[in-house]
Enzyme design. Structure first.
Site, PDB file in Angstrom:
ATOM      1  CB  SER A 136       0.817 -40.707  13.903  1.00 42.14           C
ATOM      2  OG  SER A 136       0.440 -41.368  15.081  1.00 42.14           O
ATOM      3  CE  LYS A 162       0.960 -44.724  14.078  1.00 46.34           C
ATOM      4  NZ  LYS A 162       2.361 -45.186  14.012  1.00 46.34           N
ATOM      5  CG  LEU A 163      -7.635 -43.314  13.214  1.00 42.47           C
ATOM      6  CD1 LEU A 163      -9.087 -43.770  13.316  1.00 42.47           C
ATOM      7  CD2 LEU A 163      -7.544 -41.787  13.305  1.00 42.47           C
ATOM      8  CE  LYS A 164       0.423 -43.354  18.033  1.00 47.94           C
ATOM      9  NZ  LYS A 164       1.462 -44.401  18.077  1.00 47.94           N
ATOM     10  CG  ASP A 190       0.686 -47.570  16.725  1.00 50.46           C
ATOM     11  OD1 ASP A 190       0.776 -48.633  17.371  1.00 50.46           O
ATOM     12  OD2 ASP A 190       1.628 -46.745  16.628  1.00 50.46           O
ATOM     13  CG  ASN A 192       1.795 -46.936  20.612  1.00 50.91           C
ATOM     14  OD1 ASN A 192       1.092 -46.045  20.144  1.00 50.91           O
ATOM     15  ND2 ASN A 192       3.036 -47.130  20.198  1.00 50.91           N
ATOM     16  CD  GLU A 215       2.508 -48.713  14.117  1.00 45.93           C
ATOM     17  OE1 GLU A 215       1.754 -48.086  13.329  1.00 45.93           O
ATOM     18  OE2 GLU A 215       3.510 -48.204  14.635  1.00 45.93           O
ATOM     19  CG  ASP A 240       6.520 -49.244  16.338  1.00 43.26           C
ATOM     20  OD1 ASP A 240       7.753 -49.246  16.467  1.00 43.26           O
ATOM     21  OD2 ASP A 240       5.828 -48.216  16.572  1.00 43.26           O
ATOM     22  CE  LYS A 264       8.017 -45.729  15.410  1.00 43.11           C
ATOM     23  NZ  LYS A 264       7.323 -45.959  16.681  1.00 43.11           N
ATOM     24  N   GLY A 292       7.737 -42.890  12.887  1.00 51.96           N
ATOM     25  CA  GLY A 292       8.162 -41.575  13.369  1.00 51.96           C
ATOM     26  C   GLY A 292       8.205 -41.549  14.877  1.00 51.96           C
TER      27      GLY A 292
END
Ligand code: SMG
Ligand code: MG
Length: 369
Positions: A136, A162-164, A190, A192, A215, A240, A264, A292
């Site tokens: 990540s 994986k890129l935020k 992702d 968030n 995500e 997630d 998770k 994670g």
């Protein structure tokens, strides 16, 4: 088994580089560790994945510590016979607080498996002895710095990036990384929870980069918004934060809000519930992968075992220890050809370095008996 004592340790571990998400920047991990000792002298360790602040979820480290001290530990210490399988019922009087419950469950499961000589992998149902790993990558100060970081991870052998993302850091960084990596590398993003349904046209622009998944773009509680997005774009939607239990997972799948799930254990109340989600997804042909929470070797060991179950068909955020920590709390997890080996010893199969637990403590251990 009977639990004779439970100790809560609070430690701080510096990260090797700042980790920025749409929630903010993290430079250190503030961790609560649960250490249990049974009446027969068998030990178990569990790690709480809550963040220092309630930004990823409503839970946070000090809150978890309080819930364990005030509610979960007394229930555990007064029970005549404790099993990991029985904790769901023993802790049912506490609503929510899944990360706190998961930390205690992990410690109990570790002790129970050490007592019986079984590894986490064998107990959970692992079918592989190594797992494919992704990494990540946080939001970077510039695209040039992002590309440097991604180049480094690709050279280390990670099998998926994986890129935020967040508003203002999405299409252009993804375009740059896709062009750096070429079409063959697995790439996902992702958010968030940083977007709303007003951003659906923008998120559709990501379709051109052949992403494995997007995500959690929208708020945790908003399953309907994810249904709307999944209908509007080609990139698969993966939940997630929203997935807090097997029941929620089953519902979100039935409503077509998600076609892939990030599992998770901390977020869902423990490894046993994580396995129930895995089983429900497998039954419905929904791929899962292991998320994670910047785990130390304690949580990482158990996550790697979980990721070896048959339904975990996509690389997880199960990175090497050195992705986050110069020195780990256990023997370090090292990447070999983009994979980590599943520990085979009893319990988590790793040994906690109690000298480091003491050295990194931010307050004296809290002993409950
Ligand atoms: O352990 O490599 C890891 C962290 C992976 O990106 C990661 N975790 O939403 O999936 C996620 C985040 C949550 C932690 S940062 C708030
Ligand atoms: Mg996520």
């Amino acid at each position: 088994m009977r639990i004779a004592r439970l100790t809560l340790h609070r430690i701080a571990m510096p990260l090797v580089r700042p980790f920025e998400t749409s929630f903010g920047v993290q430079t250190v991990r503030d961790v609560v560790l649960v250490h249990v000792v049974t009446a027969d002298g068998v030990e178990g360790w569990g790690e709480c994945v809550a963040g220092a602040d309630p930004v990823y979820s409503s839970e946070y480290v000090s809150g978890c510590e309080h819930v364990i001290e005030r509610y979960l530990a007394p229930a555990l210490l007064s029970a005549a016979d404790v099993t990991a399988e029985g904790l769901h019922t023993l802790f049912a009087f506490v609503v929510g607080h899944r990360m706190a419950k998961a930390a205690v469950e992990a410690a109990i499961l570790d002790a129970q498996l050490r007592a019986s000589g079984l590894s986490f992998g064998a107990y959970l149902g692992a079918v592989r002895n190594e797992v494919d790993c992704g990494v990540s990558v946080g939001i970077a100060p510039s695209i040039a710095e992002l590309l440097d970081e991604v180049r480094g991870y690709a050279a280390e052998g990670y099998r998926r990036i994986k890129l935020k993302i967040k508003p203002g850091w999405d299409v252009e960084p993804v375009r740059a990384v896709r062009s750096l990596l070429g079409g063959a590398m697995l790439l996902q993003v992702d958010a968030n929870t940083a977007y709303t349904t007003d951003d659906i046209d923008l998120l559709r622009e990501l379709d051109e980069f052949d992403l494995l998944l997007i995500e959690q773009p929208f708020a945790e509680e908003d399953i309907a918004a994810h249904v709307e997005l999944a209908e509007a774009i080609d990139t698969p939607v993966c939940l997630d934060e929203s997935i807090t239990s097997a029941a929620v997972a089953i519902d979100a799948i039935a409503r077509d809000a998600t076609s892939i799930i990030n599992v998770k254990p901390g977020r869902v109340g423990g490894y046993l519930e994580a396995v129930r989600i895995h089983d429900a997804c497998r039954h419905r042909d929904v791929p899962v992968w292991c998320g994670g929470m910047l785990e130390t070797g304690i949580g990482r060991a158990a996550n790697v075992a979980l990721a070896a179950l048959p339904g975990f068909t996509l690389p997880g955020d199960t990175s090497a220890s050195r992705r986050y920590y110069a020195e780990d709390l256990t023997e370090p997890f090292e990447l070999v050809e983009g994979r980590l080996r599943v520990p085979t010893g009893p319990g988590t199969g790793v040994t906690v370095r109690e000298d480091l637990v003491a050295a990194w403590a931010t307050r004296p251990p809290l002993l409950l008996r």
